[in-house]
Motif scaffolding. Structure first.
Motif, PDB file in Angstrom:
ATOM      1  N   ILE A  69       0.827  -1.205   0.000  1.00 56.34           N
ATOM      2  CA  ILE A  69       0.000   0.000   0.000  1.00 56.34           C
ATOM      3  C   ILE A  69       0.865   1.260   0.000  1.00 56.34           C
ATOM      4  N   ALA A  70       1.927   1.257   0.804  1.00 54.50           N
ATOM      5  CA  ALA A  70       2.782   2.447   0.885  1.00 54.50           C
ATOM      6  C   ALA A  70       3.429   2.745  -0.459  1.00 54.50           C
ATOM      7  N   LYS A  71       3.843   1.711  -1.162  1.00 55.65           N
ATOM      8  CA  LYS A  71       4.424   1.896  -2.505  1.00 55.65           C
ATOM      9  C   LYS A  71       3.377   2.490  -3.444  1.00 55.65           C
ATOM     10  N   ALA A  72       2.143   2.005  -3.349  1.00 50.91           N
ATOM     11  CA  ALA A  72       1.075   2.485  -4.234  1.00 50.91           C
ATOM     12  C   ALA A  72       0.757   3.955  -3.982  1.00 50.91           C
ATOM     13  N   THR A  73       0.621   4.347  -2.715  1.00 51.52           N
ATOM     14  CA  THR A  73       0.278   5.746  -2.435  1.00 51.52           C
ATOM     15  C   THR A  73       1.423   6.669  -2.854  1.00 51.52           C
ATOM     16  N   GLY A  74       2.666   6.229  -2.637  1.00 51.18           N
ATOM     17  CA  GLY A  74       3.818   7.037  -3.068  1.00 51.18           C
ATOM     18  C   GLY A  74       3.862   7.207  -4.572  1.00 51.18           C
ATOM     19  N   GLU A  75       3.623   6.109  -5.300  1.00 53.90           N
ATOM     20  CA  GLU A  75       3.634   6.202  -6.761  1.00 53.90           C
ATOM     21  C   GLU A  75       2.489   7.061  -7.275  1.00 53.90           C
ATOM     22  N   GLY A  76       1.330   6.997  -6.619  1.00 51.64           N
ATOM     23  CA  GLY A  76       0.206   7.853  -7.023  1.00 51.64           C
ATOM     24  C   GLY A  76       0.558   9.324  -6.906  1.00 51.64           C
ATOM     25  N   LEU A  77       1.247   9.662  -5.809  1.00 54.60           N
ATOM     26  CA  LEU A  77       1.708  11.046  -5.602  1.00 54.60           C
ATOM     27  C   LEU A  77       2.681  11.463  -6.698  1.00 54.60           C
ATOM     28  N   VAL A  78       3.687  10.632  -6.965  1.00 59.25           N
ATOM     29  CA  VAL A  78       4.691  10.962  -7.986  1.00 59.25           C
ATOM     30  C   VAL A  78       4.032  11.094  -9.358  1.00 59.25           C
ATOM     31  N   ALA A  79       3.121  10.159  -9.673  1.00 58.62           N
ATOM     32  CA  ALA A  79       2.465  10.158 -10.985  1.00 58.62           C
ATOM     33  C   ALA A  79       1.695  11.446 -11.221  1.00 58.62           C
ATOM     34  N   VAL A  80       0.944  11.895 -10.209  1.00 59.45           N
ATOM     35  CA  VAL A  80       0.125  13.094 -10.430  1.00 59.45           C
ATOM     36  C   VAL A  80       0.993  14.342 -10.489  1.00 59.45           C
ATOM     37  N   LEU A  81       2.087  14.409  -9.707  1.00 61.01           N
ATOM     38  CA  LEU A  81       2.991  15.556  -9.820  1.00 61.01           C
ATOM     39  C   LEU A  81       3.627  15.597 -11.212  1.00 61.01           C
ATOM     40  N   SER A  82       3.982  14.424 -11.735  1.00 57.32           N
ATOM     41  CA  SER A  82       4.551  14.351 -13.086  1.00 57.32           C
ATOM     42  C   SER A  82       3.514  14.757 -14.134  1.00 57.32           C
ATOM     43  N   ALA A  83       2.268  14.330 -13.924  1.00 64.99           N
ATOM     44  CA  ALA A  83       1.189  14.696 -14.856  1.00 64.99           C
ATOM     45  C   ALA A  83       0.963  16.209 -14.852  1.00 64.99           C
ATOM     46  N   ILE A  84       1.032  16.817 -13.659  1.00 63.06           N
ATOM     47  CA  ILE A  84       0.846  18.272 -13.559  1.00 63.06           C
ATOM     48  C   ILE A  84       1.987  19.001 -14.284  1.00 63.06           C
ATOM     49  N   THR A  85       3.215  18.521 -14.099  1.00 61.77           N
ATOM     50  CA  THR A  85       4.352  19.109 -14.799  1.00 61.77           C
ATOM     51  C   THR A  85       4.161  19.021 -16.310  1.00 61.77           C
ATOM     52  N   HIS A  86       3.684  17.860 -16.775  1.00 65.14           N
ATOM     53  CA  HIS A  86       3.427  17.641 -18.215  1.00 65.14           C
ATOM     54  C   HIS A  86       2.389  18.646 -18.733  1.00 65.14           C
ATOM     55  N   ILE A  87       1.307  18.815 -17.984  1.00 68.97           N
ATOM     56  CA  ILE A  87       0.231  19.730 -18.403  1.00 68.97           C
ATOM     57  C   ILE A  87       0.741  21.172 -18.420  1.00 68.97           C
ATOM     58  N   ASP A  88       1.450  21.555 -17.356  1.00 65.87           N
ATOM     59  CA  ASP A  88       1.902  22.952 -17.251  1.00 65.87           C
ATOM     60  C   ASP A  88       2.909  23.308 -18.329  1.00 65.87           C
ATOM     61  N   LYS A  89       3.699  22.331 -18.776  1.00 66.46           N
ATOM     62  CA  LYS A  89       4.654  22.574 -19.872  1.00 66.46           C
ATOM     63  C   LYS A  89       3.918  22.884 -21.162  1.00 66.46           C
ATOM     64  N   LYS A  90       2.744  22.269 -21.320  1.00 64.32           N
ATOM     65  CA  LYS A  90       1.971  22.456 -22.559  1.00 64.32           C
ATOM     66  C   LYS A  90       1.369  23.846 -22.581  1.00 64.32           C
TER      67      LYS A  90
END
Length: 288
Positions: A267-288
């Protein structure tokens, strides 16, 4: 169906990884669609006791998911209780299809949990040629004909009842325990484990470990579909989604988190990856 609802980020799956992504996405003030049709990680809810998640000692799986879902939903992602069938990449947007609706998002996070990519023999070859993952989408093509439904969740009973109103014969093969007294003719509950789907260009029969069923269509209703069928071209590493350290996949704008990216299934790995994934997604969107 009107114009597609438009979001910054679509999160597919409401387990720990998906809820973590949705929570942080909303805290960062992004418009989040959370697709969760199975009542928040049925697998984790069955856990008698979880004692290795920091700060929540000796909690039941059900109690933990209640904490997680209440916290995430309090921040207001749009909860969409529909199963995503297909994701289409576009120029600046992804289109997500469910059995009844169309949605759009600038980035997508797969948090679909452990997904079996062990397909039945013949499944891939006959997909779209009698094999379907959605009864309400494709059922009318089989009006007056014979079909089989292989279901891994109770949700399949509703889709099977719908087919029962259209088809001549419906063979229901539940791959879970349950009471199927509500299913009426022309639905026949069939025991047995599916082995292969056979046909020359079109589905002709379903082979189980007990018999062969002559059918024109086979509907396969899993908790979530093999990811390579959800988004063709998504690169896998064995049976899991191949991700980089920022949880990005080989398709720009598509990220993955949690059990669908591989072990350890914690579970801890999953919640951590969810956090990283959404921060990366936000960076991707903001670059656009």
């Amino acid at each position: 169906m009107g114009e597609a609802a438009n979001f910054d980020i679509a999160v597919i799956g409401g387990g720990p990884a998906g809820l973590s992504a949705a929570l942080t996405g909303r805290i960062r003030n992004k418009n989040i669609a959370l697709f969760e049709h199975l009542d928040f990680s049925q697998k984790l809810q069955k856990a008698h006791l979880v004692d290795n998640y920091l700060g929540l000692p000796e909690v039941t799986g059900k109690g933990m998911m209640q904490h997680f879902s209440a916290h995430a939903l309090a921040h207001g992602p749009q909860l969409i209780k529909e199963k995503v069938i297909t994701v289409f990449p576009g120029d600046n947007m992804f289109t997500l299809l469910t059995p009844g609706n169309t949605y759009e998002a600038k980035a997508v996070i797969f948090a679909t949990g452990v997904v079996s990519t062990l397909l039945f023999a013949g499944e891939r070859e006959l997909l779209g040629r009698g094999v379907s993952y959605c009864a309400t989408c494709d059922g009318r093509m089989f009006q007056g004909r014979d079909v089989a439904v292989i279901s891994y969740t109770e949700e399949g009973e509703n889709e099977t009842a719908f087919l029962g109103e259209l088809c001549r014969n419906v063979y229901y093969l539940p791959q879970y325990k349950g009471d199927f007294g509500e299913l009426r003719a022309p639905i026949t509950v069939v025991s047995g484990r599916p082995k292969a789907i056979v046909g020359d260009g079109q589905v002709e029969k379903l082979v189980t470990d007990k018999e062969e069923l002559k059918v024109h269509g086979v509907f396969i209703l899993r908790q979530s579909d093999p990811v390579e069928n959800l988004l063709p071209g998504l690169e896998l590493d064995g049976e899991v989604i191949k991700v980089n350290r920022d949880m990005s996949t080989n398709i720009p704008g598509v990220f993955a988190a949690g059990d669908c990216t591989g072990k350890p299934w914690q579970i801890a790995k999953a919640t951590g990856e969810g956090l990283v994934a959404v921060l990366s997604a936000i960076t991707h969107i903001d670059k656009k």
